[in-house]
Write an enzyme that holds these catalytic residues in place. Structure first.
Site, PDB file in Angstrom:
ATOM      1  CB  THR A 190     215.333  -9.575  69.692  1.00  0.00           C
ATOM      2  OG1 THR A 190     214.977  -9.190  68.383  1.00  0.00           O
ATOM      3  CG2 THR A 190     215.615  -8.346  70.525  1.00  0.00           C
ATOM      4  NE  ARG A 218     209.783  -5.248  61.118  1.00  0.00           N
ATOM      5  CZ  ARG A 218     210.178  -5.762  62.265  1.00  0.00           C
ATOM      6  NH1 ARG A 218     211.449  -5.814  62.573  1.00  0.00           N
ATOM      7  NH2 ARG A 218     209.303  -6.238  63.128  1.00  0.00           N
ATOM      8  N   GLY A 220     211.782  -2.390  63.437  1.00  0.00           N
ATOM      9  CA  GLY A 220     210.951  -3.063  64.438  1.00  0.00           C
ATOM     10  C   GLY A 220     210.813  -2.250  65.715  1.00  0.00           C
ATOM     11  CG  ASP A 221     209.797  -4.537  69.133  1.00  0.00           C
ATOM     12  OD1 ASP A 221     210.289  -5.154  68.157  1.00  0.00           O
ATOM     13  OD2 ASP A 221     209.788  -4.990  70.281  1.00  0.00           O
ATOM     14  N   GLY A 241     209.703 -10.190  70.095  1.00  0.00           N
ATOM     15  CA  GLY A 241     208.512 -10.783  69.515  1.00  0.00           C
ATOM     16  C   GLY A 241     208.216 -10.105  68.196  1.00  0.00           C
ATOM     17  N   GLY A 243     207.496  -7.449  66.234  1.00  0.00           N
ATOM     18  CA  GLY A 243     207.705  -6.070  66.632  1.00  0.00           C
ATOM     19  C   GLY A 243     206.577  -5.107  66.327  1.00  0.00           C
TER      20      GLY A 243
HETATM   21  N1  ASP Z   1     211.093  -7.696  68.066  1.00  0.00           N
HETATM   22  C1  ASP Z   1     212.024  -7.897  66.991  1.00  0.00           C
HETATM   23  C2  ASP Z   1     211.535  -7.135  65.775  1.00  0.00           C
HETATM   24  O1  ASP Z   1     210.357  -7.138  65.502  1.00  0.00           O
HETATM   25  C3  ASP Z   1     212.205  -9.317  66.633  1.00  0.00           C
HETATM   26  C4  ASP Z   1     212.685 -10.173  67.771  1.00  0.00           C
HETATM   27  O2  ASP Z   1     212.212 -10.034  68.889  1.00  0.00           O
HETATM   28  O3  ASP Z   1     213.542 -11.027  67.540  1.00  0.00           O
HETATM   29  O4  ASP Z   1     212.348  -6.588  65.067  1.00  0.00           O
END
Ligand code: ASP
Length: 327
Positions: A190, A218, A220-221, A241, A243
């Site tokens: 990310t 899905r 994510g965060d 991370g 997420g």
């Molecule tokens: N945090 C992101 C997610 O869970 C993934 C990433 O950090 O690359 O979608």
């Protein structure tokens, strides 16, 4: 600073600062050749330059973070925009968010499939809609109303490296025959940026393809305000991370809340959330954070995190692994 300096005051010292990331994860040193390393550092530098150009001319933090993230979205190296990871169906669903601290305005998009630069659409949601978060087909329909938002076919985001990651994830999944879309751990990628402008305002932005082999819509965060992205009057954060854990801990907001309510230093707050709170639940990853004084924190617990920074004194750097000391 009480000394009389003459009738014309010295120019105000530049208080700007910028920090970016291109994702946390375990990237063995041996997996990156000389050319890869050169290209990654150069791309991080270009993103820093893009954001810093805005700050140096007195521009707004929100413009700076958008400019920096755009560079990283355009690079196939990172899991955002071009080079986004594949979902379980072999397509891409992108998430992004942007937040301006002093106004608490925020915009986010989730699960978009044809938006070349999701951070631009998140910005448009913030400024051109009455909403904070738009998802899926509705977000694409909103993009239809905006001439400045470029659309691309979904396979425009494809890269061979991400295809290999999907194949690998699906092979592992078959072996385990687990019901989970992914075991989470691995390389994330990310991208994000946090900036402090001359007016003392902070903004944060995050953009991602999410996690390899994700399914069922899905999210994510990254696009969830307070989880992967947050900015307020005194602090801003962009996370990267696994997420689900960032959502469950409201990680980005938790870092800034510790600064606000407990008076923790930015470094202590970021370290506590990334290295204790998230791992205690079984998650991993990292974050970049910045405060009003221009302090920068870049903790991660995943072995590496692509990152770059420009401090208020103008010193700058880029790094990937833990062992590279923060200059
Ligand atoms: N945090 C992101 C997610 O869970 C993934 C990433 O950090 O690359 O979608």
């Amino acid at each position: 600073m009480n000394a009389y300096a003459g009738p014309v005051p010295d120019p105000a010292p530049s208080r700007t600062a910028l920090v970016i990331h291109g994702g946390a994860g375990f990237v063995p040193k041996s997996s990156l050749g000389e050319a890869d390393l050169k290209d990654i550092h150069a791309t991080l530098d270009r993103a820093l330059d893009a954001g810093n150009a805005v700050l140096a001319r007195g521009g707004a933090a929100v413009d700076a973070v958008e400019a920096a993230v755009l560079v990283l979205e355009e690079s196939p190296r990172f899991n955002a925009g071009k080079g986004a990871v594949f979902n379980a169906k072999g397509g891409h669903e992108l998430d992004a968010a942007i937040m301006e601290g002093h106004t608490r305005r925020a915009g986010a998009v989730a699960g978009v499939t044809t938006i070349r630069n999701p951070i631009r659409l998140a910005r448009a949601v913030m400024e051109r809609s009455q909403h904070v978060m738009l998802a899926g087909a509705g977000a694409e329909a909103f993009a239809d109303t905006r001439k400045d938002i470029e659309r691309v076919p979904n396979d425009w985001f494809d890269t061979p490296q991400r295809r290999r990651q999907l194949d690998e994830a699906q092979r592992k999944e078959q072996v385990k025959s687990a019901g989970l879309a992914t075991d989470g751990r691995g390389y994330y990628g990310t991208v994000g940026a946090v900036a402090l402008d001359r007016a003392g305002h902070i903004a944060a932005a995050t953009s991602t393809g999410g996690m390899t082999n994700k399914r069922w819509g899905r999210v994510g965060d990254a696009p969830i305000i307070g989880a992967g992205t947050w900015a307020d009057e005194r602090c801003g954060v962009s996370g990267t991370g696994w997420g689900e854990f960032y959502i469950r801990t409201a990680a980005a907001r938790d870092i800034c809340a510790r600064v606000e309510y407990r008076g923790d230093s930015l470094a202590a707050a970021a370290d506590e959330v990334i290295n204790r709170v998230i791992p205690a639940l079984g998650g991993d990853g990292g974050a970049i954070a910045l405060d009003r004084e221009g302090n920068i924190a870049m903790p991660f617990n995943s072995g590496s995190m692509f990152r770059g920074w420009i401090r208020p004194d103008g010193s700058r750097g880029t790094a990937i692994h833990e062992s590279e000391a923060v200059r």
